[in-house]
Write a protein that holds these residues in place. Structure first.
Motif, PDB file in Angstrom:
ATOM      1  N   GLN A   1     -12.255 -13.480 -14.469  1.00 20.83           N
ATOM      2  CA  GLN A   1     -11.562 -12.832 -13.358  1.00 20.83           C
ATOM      3  C   GLN A   1     -10.054 -12.911 -13.571  1.00 20.83           C
ATOM      4  OE1 GLN A   1     -13.057 -15.036  -9.983  1.00 20.83           O
ATOM      5  NE2 GLN A   1     -14.654 -13.529  -9.578  1.00 20.83           N
ATOM      6  N   PRO A   2      -9.325 -11.862 -13.187  1.00 24.10           N
ATOM      7  CA  PRO A   2      -7.868 -11.891 -13.345  1.00 24.10           C
ATOM      8  C   PRO A   2      -7.223 -12.790 -12.303  1.00 24.10           C
ATOM      9  CG  PRO A   2      -8.528  -9.909 -12.185  1.00 24.10           C
ATOM     10  CD  PRO A   2      -9.801 -10.594 -12.602  1.00 24.10           C
ATOM     11  N   SER A   3      -6.104 -13.376 -12.641  1.00 25.26           N
ATOM     12  CA  SER A   3      -5.399 -14.256 -11.708  1.00 25.26           C
ATOM     13  C   SER A   3      -4.025 -13.695 -11.387  1.00 25.26           C
ATOM     14  CB  SER A   3      -5.257 -15.661 -12.303  1.00 25.26           C
ATOM     15  OG  SER A   3      -4.519 -15.624 -13.508  1.00 25.26           O
ATOM     16  N   GLY A   4      -3.438 -14.211 -10.310  1.00 23.56           N
ATOM     17  CA  GLY A   4      -2.100 -13.780  -9.910  1.00 23.56           C
ATOM     18  C   GLY A   4      -2.130 -12.469  -9.147  1.00 23.56           C
ATOM     19  N   THR A   5      -0.949 -11.874  -8.987  1.00 25.32           N
ATOM     20  CA  THR A   5      -0.814 -10.579  -8.312  1.00 25.32           C
ATOM     21  C   THR A   5      -1.443  -9.483  -9.162  1.00 25.32           C
ATOM     22  OG1 THR A   5       1.217 -11.247  -7.201  1.00 25.32           O
ATOM     23  CG2 THR A   5       0.844  -8.880  -7.434  1.00 25.32           C
ATOM     24  N   LEU A   6      -2.171  -8.566  -8.519  1.00 28.38           N
ATOM     25  CA  LEU A   6      -2.849  -7.484  -9.223  1.00 28.38           C
ATOM     26  C   LEU A   6      -2.324  -6.127  -8.770  1.00 28.38           C
ATOM     27  CD1 LEU A   6      -6.545  -8.744  -9.035  1.00 28.38           C
ATOM     28  CD2 LEU A   6      -4.791  -9.272 -10.743  1.00 28.38           C
ATOM     29  N   VAL A   7      -2.372  -5.167  -9.690  1.00 29.18           N
ATOM     30  CA  VAL A   7      -1.945  -3.793  -9.413  1.00 29.18           C
ATOM     31  C   VAL A   7      -3.148  -2.873  -9.616  1.00 29.18           C
ATOM     32  CG1 VAL A   7      -0.442  -1.892 -10.146  1.00 29.18           C
ATOM     33  CG2 VAL A   7       0.410  -4.255 -10.171  1.00 29.18           C
ATOM     34  N   PHE A   8      -3.390  -1.990  -8.638  1.00 22.82           N
ATOM     35  CA  PHE A   8      -4.491  -1.039  -8.751  1.00 22.82           C
ATOM     36  C   PHE A   8      -3.997   0.388  -8.488  1.00 22.82           C
ATOM     37  CE2 PHE A   8      -6.995  -4.841  -7.900  1.00 22.82           C
ATOM     38  CZ  PHE A   8      -8.112  -4.652  -8.700  1.00 22.82           C
ATOM     39  N   TYR A   9      -4.519   1.308  -9.284  1.00 22.95           N
ATOM     40  CA  TYR A   9      -4.426   2.732  -8.976  1.00 22.95           C
ATOM     41  C   TYR A   9      -5.815   3.152  -8.531  1.00 22.95           C
ATOM     42  CZ  TYR A   9      -4.304   7.793  -9.587  1.00 22.95           C
ATOM     43  OH  TYR A   9      -4.392   9.145  -9.378  1.00 22.95           O
TER      44      TYR A   9
ATOM     45  N   VAL B   1       0.862  -1.177   0.000  1.00 21.58           N
ATOM     46  CA  VAL B   1       0.000   0.000   0.000  1.00 21.58           C
ATOM     47  C   VAL B   1       0.900   1.230   0.000  1.00 21.58           C
ATOM     48  CG1 VAL B   1      -1.843   1.246   1.173  1.00 21.58           C
ATOM     49  CG2 VAL B   1      -1.724  -1.251   1.362  1.00 21.58           C
ATOM     50  N   LYS B   2       0.865   1.991  -1.079  1.00 18.64           N
ATOM     51  CA  LYS B   2       1.658   3.214  -1.168  1.00 18.64           C
ATOM     52  C   LYS B   2       0.729   4.389  -1.440  1.00 18.64           C
ATOM     53  CE  LYS B   2       5.188   5.682  -3.803  1.00 18.64           C
ATOM     54  NZ  LYS B   2       5.998   5.700  -5.054  1.00 18.64           N
ATOM     55  N   VAL B   3       0.702   5.363  -0.535  1.00 18.39           N
ATOM     56  CA  VAL B   3      -0.104   6.559  -0.726  1.00 18.39           C
ATOM     57  C   VAL B   3       0.659   7.497  -1.657  1.00 18.39           C
ATOM     58  CG1 VAL B   3      -1.232   8.517   0.379  1.00 18.39           C
ATOM     59  CG2 VAL B   3      -1.186   6.288   1.532  1.00 18.39           C
ATOM     60  N   LEU B   4       0.137   7.678  -2.853  1.00 18.99           N
ATOM     61  CA  LEU B   4       0.785   8.551  -3.839  1.00 18.99           C
ATOM     62  C   LEU B   4       0.508  10.013  -3.541  1.00 18.99           C
ATOM     63  CD1 LEU B   4      -0.308   6.441  -6.935  1.00 18.99           C
ATOM     64  CD2 LEU B   4       1.919   6.373  -5.794  1.00 18.99           C
ATOM     65  N   GLU B   5      -0.694  10.265  -3.049  1.00 19.70           N
ATOM     66  CA  GLU B   5      -1.081  11.643  -2.683  1.00 19.70           C
ATOM     67  C   GLU B   5      -2.142  11.532  -1.598  1.00 19.70           C
ATOM     68  OE1 GLU B   5      -3.564  15.244  -4.763  1.00 19.70           O
ATOM     69  OE2 GLU B   5      -2.001  14.275  -5.976  1.00 19.70           O
ATOM     70  N   GLU B   6      -1.864  12.093  -0.434  1.00 14.03           N
ATOM     71  CA  GLU B   6      -2.803  11.968   0.686  1.00 14.03           C
ATOM     72  C   GLU B   6      -3.889  13.017   0.594  1.00 14.03           C
ATOM     73  OE1 GLU B   6      -2.686  10.999   5.427  1.00 14.03           O
ATOM     74  OE2 GLU B   6      -1.212  12.418   4.647  1.00 14.03           O
ATOM     75  N   GLY B   7      -5.138  12.583   0.755  1.00 14.53           N
ATOM     76  CA  GLY B   7      -6.252  13.502   0.767  1.00 14.53           C
ATOM     77  C   GLY B   7      -6.438  14.151   2.126  1.00 14.53           C
ATOM     78  N   ASP B   8      -7.411  15.039   2.203  1.00 10.02           N
ATOM     79  CA  ASP B   8      -7.673  15.729   3.477  1.00 10.02           C
ATOM     80  C   ASP B   8      -9.095  15.485   3.946  1.00 10.02           C
ATOM     81  OD1 ASP B   8      -9.072  17.195   1.634  1.00 10.02           O
ATOM     82  OD2 ASP B   8      -7.966  19.065   1.948  1.00 10.02           O
ATOM     83  N   GLY B   9      -9.718  14.408   3.417  1.00  5.63           N
ATOM     84  CA  GLY B   9     -11.092  14.104   3.804  1.00  5.63           C
ATOM     85  C   GLY B   9     -11.165  13.144   4.972  1.00  5.63           C
TER      86      GLY B   9
ATOM     87  N   SER C   1      -7.481  10.716  -1.211  1.00  4.95           N
ATOM     88  CA  SER C   1      -6.169  10.097  -1.402  1.00  4.95           C
ATOM     89  C   SER C   1      -6.107   9.338  -2.723  1.00  4.95           C
ATOM     90  CB  SER C   1      -5.851   9.139  -0.258  1.00  4.95           C
ATOM     91  OG  SER C   1      -5.668   9.837   0.956  1.00  4.95           O
ATOM     92  N   LYS C   2      -4.873   9.269  -3.258  1.00  5.57           N
ATOM     93  CA  LYS C   2      -4.585   8.459  -4.439  1.00  5.57           C
ATOM     94  C   LYS C   2      -3.598   7.381  -4.001  1.00  5.57           C
ATOM     95  CE  LYS C   2      -5.314  12.500  -7.366  1.00  5.57           C
ATOM     96  NZ  LYS C   2      -4.738  13.456  -8.353  1.00  5.57           N
ATOM     97  N   VAL C   3      -3.939   6.132  -4.281  1.00  7.96           N
ATOM     98  CA  VAL C   3      -3.243   5.008  -3.647  1.00  7.96           C
ATOM     99  C   VAL C   3      -2.846   3.962  -4.687  1.00  7.96           C
ATOM    100  CG1 VAL C   3      -3.392   3.227  -1.854  1.00  7.96           C
ATOM    101  CG2 VAL C   3      -4.627   5.387  -1.559  1.00  7.96           C
ATOM    102  N   LEU C   4      -1.622   3.445  -4.534  1.00  8.80           N
ATOM    103  CA  LEU C   4      -1.173   2.268  -5.276  1.00  8.80           C
ATOM    104  C   LEU C   4      -1.378   1.044  -4.394  1.00  8.80           C
ATOM    105  CD1 LEU C   4       0.562   0.483  -7.279  1.00  8.80           C
ATOM    106  CD2 LEU C   4       2.563   1.295  -5.978  1.00  8.80           C
ATOM    107  N   LEU C   5      -2.016   0.017  -4.960  1.00  9.30           N
ATOM    108  CA  LEU C   5      -2.152  -1.272  -4.288  1.00  9.30           C
ATOM    109  C   LEU C   5      -1.512  -2.343  -5.162  1.00  9.30           C
ATOM    110  CD1 LEU C   5      -5.923  -1.182  -3.207  1.00  9.30           C
ATOM    111  CD2 LEU C   5      -3.939  -0.639  -1.776  1.00  9.30           C
ATOM    112  N   VAL C   6      -0.626  -3.142  -4.578  1.00  8.84           N
ATOM    113  CA  VAL C   6      -0.111  -4.339  -5.232  1.00  8.84           C
ATOM    114  C   VAL C   6      -0.602  -5.508  -4.377  1.00  8.84           C
ATOM    115  CG1 VAL C   6       1.887  -5.599  -6.094  1.00  8.84           C
ATOM    116  CG2 VAL C   6       1.905  -3.082  -6.075  1.00  8.84           C
ATOM    117  N   ILE C   7      -1.539  -6.270  -4.918  1.00 11.88           N
ATOM    118  CA  ILE C   7      -2.288  -7.233  -4.123  1.00 11.88           C
ATOM    119  C   ILE C   7      -1.868  -8.658  -4.475  1.00 11.88           C
ATOM    120  CG2 ILE C   7      -4.588  -8.071  -3.525  1.00 11.88           C
ATOM    121  CD1 ILE C   7      -5.688  -5.347  -4.308  1.00 11.88           C
TER     122      ILE C   7
END
Length: 314
Positions: A296-304, A214-222, A277-283
């Protein structure tokens, strides 16, 4: 996610290379399998299944119809199986996993036991290589289905146990220090953005982490997201080889969903983040689609993910 088990709701029959039946373990109304005969097939090719039709699938049943010679299946293990589904009314083949290339992985845990008690009872103690037949009543049409919609067919499934093993260790959420280390080493995906804000990903050639990144690319203020909240977000998802499989940006509007109703990696990765916030997830796969079905996708997934709003649980 976790919908892999839905494949089993039809019935299931074990396939055997030599045909015939066996006096193996059984549970439920297993006498319905007395006329079932299977022939041919292998770990990669579906067998031929024949029976006197129609079969009565009004009650759940399971039976080992051919004994394997491998190790016994134990509680807590996960098994790899191949399946073929047939219409219980006329024996027509409805589908199989053999043609999809990879066996299904089924956990021998309490969740599986609760959903399929007869099948679980037969599988535990049965040997790898066995063929097991399973049947269950056809699921009812979902609420809201149009009147006159065709009913789900009565089915049987034929299952062959390919292997049984201890499941891999449960993933963890990678610490911020370890995430920074991966980032500093250039081992995390990066993004570029088009004019409409839609992301494109560049994925490094290294193997992904076995834990959730979990990498926060840009933190929100909400407001901070709680696990029970319903959130609204724009997102794009890719497999770890860079193939895009889903994107709210492509649909032109954000998606809204409860955090408890999505894959585990989203629930654990977004709980505690702030709106805006804008977040990178590598799951890792166990927290994505560990038993990916067709589509459905298989294996490790990447989300923005861009979190645009939330609705607190009532």
């Amino acid at each position: 996610m976790r919908k892999v088990l839905a494949i089993l709701l039809p019935l299931l029959l074990l396939l055997t290379a030599c045909g015939g039946t066996s006096t193996g373990k059984s549970a439920g109304a297993a006498e319905i399998f007395d006329t079932v005969k299977v022939s041919g097939g292998s770990d990669e090719e579906a067998p031929t299944v024949e029976f006197e039709s129609p079969l009565d699938t009004s009650a759940a049943a399971a039976k080992t119809v051919a004994e394997g010679e491998g190790a016994e299946i134990n509680e807590g293990e996960q098994i790899r199986v191949q399946l073929v589904a047939l219409n219980a009314e006329d024996g027509a083949v409805l589908g199989d996993t053999y043609s999809q290339g990879e066996p299904q992985v089924l956990p021998m845990d309490e969740s599986f036991k609760g959903q399929f008690p007869e099948l679980y009872e037969v599988l535990i103690g049965t040997k790898v290589g066995s063929q097991v037949a399973f049947a269950a009543p056809a699921p009812e049409a979902p609420e809201g289905a149009p009147e006159g919609a065709p009913e789900n067919p009565k089915q049987i499934l034929v299952l062959k146990v390919i292997s049984s093993e201890q499941p891999p260790p449960e993933p963890a959420v990678l610490s911020p220090e370890d995430v920074k280390k991966l980032d500093d080493e250039g081992r995390l995906p990066t993004f570029t953005f088009g004019e409409n804000g839609a992301p494109e990903v560049t994925i490094p050639e290294n193997e992904p982490s076995d834990d959730l990144v979990v990498k926060v690319l840009e933190e929100g203020d909400g407001e901070v997201l709680a696990e029970a909240d319903t959130i609204t977000a724009n997102y794009t998802g890719w497999t770890y080889d860079g193939e895009k499989f889903d994107s709210s940006f492509d649909r032109g509007e954000p998606a809204t969903f409860p955090l408890t109703g999505v894959i585990t990696g989203w629930t654990k990765g977004l709980t505690g983040q702030k709106v805006g916030s804008k977040v990178l997830l590598v799951i890792p796969e166990p927290w994505a689609y560990p038993n990916a079905t067709q589509g459905q996708p298989s294996g490790t997934l990447v989300f923005y993910v861009e979190i645009t709003g939330k609705e607190a649980a009532q």
